[in-house]
Write a protein that holds these residues in place. Structure first.
Motif, mmCIF file in Angstrom:
data_model
loop_
_atom_site.group_PDB
_atom_site.id
_atom_site.type_symbol
_atom_site.label_atom_id
_atom_site.label_comp_id
_atom_site.label_asym_id
_atom_site.label_seq_id
_atom_site.Cartn_x
_atom_site.Cartn_y
_atom_site.Cartn_z
ATOM 1 N N ILE A 22 0.836 -1.203 0.000
ATOM 2 C CA ILE A 22 0.000 0.000 0.000
ATOM 3 C C ILE A 22 0.876 1.260 0.000
ATOM 4 O O ILE A 22 0.610 2.217 -0.746
ATOM 5 N N VAL A 23 1.934 1.249 0.822
ATOM 6 C CA VAL A 23 2.845 2.393 0.852
ATOM 7 C C VAL A 23 3.512 2.587 -0.504
ATOM 8 O O VAL A 23 3.652 3.719 -0.998
ATOM 9 N N PHE A 24 3.909 1.485 -1.147
ATOM 10 C CA PHE A 24 4.540 1.572 -2.466
ATOM 11 C C PHE A 24 3.565 2.133 -3.500
ATOM 12 O O PHE A 24 3.937 2.968 -4.340
ATOM 13 N N ALA A 25 2.320 1.683 -3.461
ATOM 14 C CA ALA A 25 1.311 2.177 -4.406
ATOM 15 C C ALA A 25 1.062 3.671 -4.199
ATOM 16 O O ALA A 25 0.970 4.440 -5.173
ATOM 17 N N ILE A 26 0.965 4.100 -2.948
ATOM 18 C CA ILE A 26 0.765 5.519 -2.663
ATOM 19 C C ILE A 26 1.972 6.332 -3.125
ATOM 20 O O ILE A 26 1.822 7.413 -3.731
ATOM 21 N N GLY A 27 3.175 5.828 -2.852
ATOM 22 C CA GLY A 27 4.379 6.534 -3.275
ATOM 23 C C GLY A 27 4.464 6.675 -4.789
ATOM 24 O O GLY A 27 4.820 7.745 -5.307
#
Length: 315
Positions: free
Chosen positions: A295-300
């Motif tokens: 999720i953090v990677f997708a947001i980034g």
């Protein structure tokens, strides 16, 4: 040119050129740019390595020296002076397997955050896919990470550790979670740092805090004893970075002969932390770390893609 012949259009490739693998310059493939522009990515990695070690006497040897000194300082301060070495079998392996995680996280996160501002001349003057800069920083960090893993592996072998499928799976899961988390945060940091330079200082603070709130230098059971079964314990143990550190412990430390013997003798696990952050099998709640990091990677990636067109103006 005959009247019936079509004039070649500027900016377009002929069928013969496309058949040879040529592509129209300036095309943007978004987050897939590192795959389409592998040659440029390779050049940026070489540039970063040359710039970093320009005029350096030791060169790549710093990849061994810096973590070695860091390990010695922590081992003396915590293992010898605070005598944590006596309260845990193979404490040196336990400590260093966590240090390599913190080092990789800090270098990927920090370098990615500075990747756009650090390449200001390239970003503002010529067209290059912006995604190449944080990805090249991540690859450089992995190059520095390899010598540390080699030293860790040799040290674990000296303590009698034997590679196993469980260790390989734990290492693979830890690496995937760690890279997704650090790259996601790094791309968010790069996007914000292009407009607000003090983001770099926040990244340094986050890296320092992450070093101390993950079970690197102390046992995770010490945290549980302090927090009991409160919500803070659950938040701590489900932290993706803590899960990665515990996965590395499973990979390089947990199944060493000294640790296995201590588990057989010490049934209440006061010397040896339980398997996984929450004692749920050898890998713990790895899926929580993987989901959170994804999720953090997708947001980034989303934040980076939305802001990259303003980088040249902001720089």
């Amino acid at each position: 040119m005959s009247a019936g012949a079509a004039a070649p259009s500027i900016g377009r490739l002929s069928k013969a050129e496309k058949a040879q693998g040529w592509r129209t310059p300036g095309q943007d493939h978004g987050w897939l740019n590192p795959l389409y522009e592998r040659f440029l990515l390779h050049l940026l990695v070489k540039k970063e390595l040359r710039v970093r070690y320009r005029g350096s006497v030791l060169g790549m040897a710093w990849s061994y020296v810096k973590p070695a000194v860091q390990f010695l300082v922590f081992f003396l301060a915590l293992g010898v002076f605070l005598q944590l070495n006596k309260g845990m079998p193979a404490y040196a392996v336990y400590l260093f397997s966590g240090i390599v995680v913190a080092n990789l996280f800090g270098e990927v996160f920090g370098n990615c955050t500075r990747s756009i501002t650090g390449n200001q001349a390239l970003v503002s003057k010529i067209y290059l896919p912006s995604e190449l800069f944080p990805w090249s920083s991540m690859i450089v960090a992995l190059i520095h990470f390899l010598p540390q893993v080699l030293v860790l592996t040799i040290g674990a072998l000296l303590y009698g550790w034997i590679p196993s499928p469980t260790a390989a799976i734990a290492f693979f899961l830890g690496m995937v979670i760690l890279l997704l988390l650090s790259m996601g945060l790094g791309m968010i940091g790069a996007a914000l740092n292009a407009a607000y330079r003090d983001i770099e200082n926040f990244v340094d603070l986050i890296t320092m805090v992450a070093m101390w709130i993950t079970p690197i230098m102390y046992k995770i059971t010490m945290v549980k004893d302090a927090l009991q079964d409160s919500i803070w314990w659950w938040l701590y143990s489900l932290n993706p970075l803590a899960i990665v550190v515990e996965l590395f412990h499973v990979a390089f430390w947990r199944y060493g002969p000294e640790v296995v013997e201590a588990v057989e003798v010490d049934k209440d696990l006061s010397l040896v932390p339980p398997l996984g952050p929450l004692s749920n099998g050898p890998f713990g709640y790895w899926w929580v770390g993987l989901l959170t990091s994804a999720i953090v990677f997708a947001i980034g990636t989303l934040v980076f893609e939305r802001t990259k067109r303003r980088f040249a103006q902001e720089l």
